[in-house]
Scaffold this motif. Sequence first.
Motif, short mmCIF file in Angstrom:
data_model
loop_
_atom_site.label_atom_id
_atom_site.label_comp_id
_atom_site.label_asym_id
_atom_site.label_seq_id
_atom_site.Cartn_x
_atom_site.Cartn_y
_atom_site.Cartn_z
N ALA A 67 -13.50 0.53 8.07
CA ALA A 67 -12.42 -0.10 8.83
C ALA A 67 -12.26 -1.53 8.34
CB ALA A 67 -12.74 -0.08 10.32
N GLY A 68 -11.03 -2.01 8.41
CA GLY A 68 -10.75 -3.40 8.04
C GLY A 68 -9.93 -3.47 6.77
N ALA A 69 -9.09 -4.48 6.71
CA ALA A 69 -8.25 -4.70 5.54
C ALA A 69 -9.08 -5.28 4.40
CB ALA A 69 -7.10 -5.64 5.89
N LEU A 70 -8.81 -4.84 3.20
CA LEU A 70 -9.49 -5.36 2.01
C LEU A 70 -8.58 -6.34 1.28
CD1 LEU A 70 -10.98 -2.09 0.44
CD2 LEU A 70 -12.17 -3.77 1.82
N ARG A 71 -9.21 -7.32 0.63
CA ARG A 71 -8.45 -8.19 -0.27
C ARG A 71 -8.11 -7.36 -1.51
NH1 ARG A 71 -13.09 -12.15 0.25
NH2 ARG A 71 -13.60 -11.12 -1.69
N ALA A 72 -7.08 -7.79 -2.23
CA ALA A 72 -6.64 -7.07 -3.42
C ALA A 72 -7.78 -6.91 -4.43
CB ALA A 72 -5.45 -7.78 -4.06
N SER A 73 -8.56 -7.96 -4.63
CA SER A 73 -9.66 -7.89 -5.61
C SER A 73 -10.72 -6.88 -5.17
CB SER A 73 -10.29 -9.27 -5.81
OG SER A 73 -10.80 -9.78 -4.59
N ASP A 74 -10.99 -6.81 -3.86
CA ASP A 74 -11.97 -5.84 -3.35
C ASP A 74 -11.45 -4.41 -3.48
OD1 ASP A 74 -13.76 -7.88 -2.70
OD2 ASP A 74 -12.96 -8.09 -0.68
N LEU A 75 -10.15 -4.23 -3.24
CA LEU A 75 -9.56 -2.90 -3.40
C LEU A 75 -9.60 -2.48 -4.87
CD1 LEU A 75 -8.17 -0.43 -2.23
CD2 LEU A 75 -5.99 -1.67 -2.35
N ASP A 76 -9.29 -3.40 -5.77
CA ASP A 76 -9.36 -3.10 -7.20
C ASP A 76 -10.77 -2.70 -7.61
OD1 ASP A 76 -6.66 -3.63 -7.48
OD2 ASP A 76 -6.96 -5.67 -8.24
N ASP A 77 -11.77 -3.40 -7.07
CA ASP A 77 -13.17 -3.09 -7.37
C ASP A 77 -13.53 -1.70 -6.84
OD1 ASP A 77 -15.83 -3.74 -8.32
OD2 ASP A 77 -16.39 -4.02 -6.21
N LEU A 78 -13.08 -1.39 -5.64
CA LEU A 78 -13.34 -0.08 -5.05
C LEU A 78 -12.69 1.03 -5.87
CD1 LEU A 78 -14.55 1.61 -2.74
CD2 LEU A 78 -12.45 1.16 -1.45
N ILE A 79 -11.49 0.78 -6.34
CA ILE A 79 -10.79 1.77 -7.18
C ILE A 79 -11.59 2.03 -8.45
CG2 ILE A 79 -8.74 2.10 -8.64
CD1 ILE A 79 -7.16 0.63 -6.37
N ALA A 80 -12.07 0.98 -9.08
CA ALA A 80 -12.87 1.13 -10.31
C ALA A 80 -14.15 1.92 -10.03
CB ALA A 80 -13.20 -0.24 -10.90
N GLN A 81 -14.81 1.61 -8.92
CA GLN A 81 -16.03 2.34 -8.56
C GLN A 81 -15.75 3.81 -8.29
OE1 GLN A 81 -18.67 0.52 -5.63
NE2 GLN A 81 -17.65 -1.44 -5.99
N ALA A 82 -14.65 4.08 -7.59
CA ALA A 82 -14.31 5.46 -7.26
C ALA A 82 -13.99 6.26 -8.52
CB ALA A 82 -13.13 5.49 -6.28
N LYS A 83 -13.26 5.64 -9.44
CA LYS A 83 -12.93 6.33 -10.69
C LYS A 83 -14.20 6.66 -11.48
CE LYS A 83 -8.25 4.61 -11.54
NZ LYS A 83 -7.40 3.81 -12.44
N ALA A 84 -15.17 5.75 -11.47
CA ALA A 84 -16.38 5.92 -12.26
C ALA A 84 -17.41 6.83 -11.60
CB ALA A 84 -17.02 4.55 -12.53
N LEU A 85 -17.29 7.05 -10.31
CA LEU A 85 -18.29 7.82 -9.57
C LEU A 85 -18.33 9.28 -10.00
CD1 LEU A 85 -20.32 7.96 -7.18
CD2 LEU A 85 -18.38 8.55 -5.73
#
Length: 121
Positions: A88-106
């Motif tokens: 829960a909670g809004a993410l900053r753009a940089s945190d969302l970008d980091d999460l996207i990279a992690q998800a793609k690599a997982l």
Amino acid sequence: MATHAVTSKDFNQIVESNDLVFVDFWATWCGPCRAFGPTFEKASEANSDIYFAKVDIDQNPDLASAAKVQAVPTLMVIKNQQIVFQQAGALRASDLDDLIAQAKALDVNAAAAEEAEAQAE
């Protein structure tokens, strides 16, 4: 528009037919949701290989309940039909970008095997 409004009726089909799905559970009355919306939209435009879904919890309370959403916005990441992140909670753009990279690599299968091995010990 690169995000998709998703309902309870089409949620399972979307999860089953896409390798990576980012889901934004939100509400029209939620200030942080409205603030996070453009960040989520921008990320969706930059990552056409990911399905970006928006679920209005007031229109789909059964889906929000099934996903155990307790506060909005809540971001859920589903890879290969497995929930790999939910917060829960809004993410900053940089945190969302980091999460996207992690998800793609997982590697979901390797992560599941590691977790099963850790629980067996």
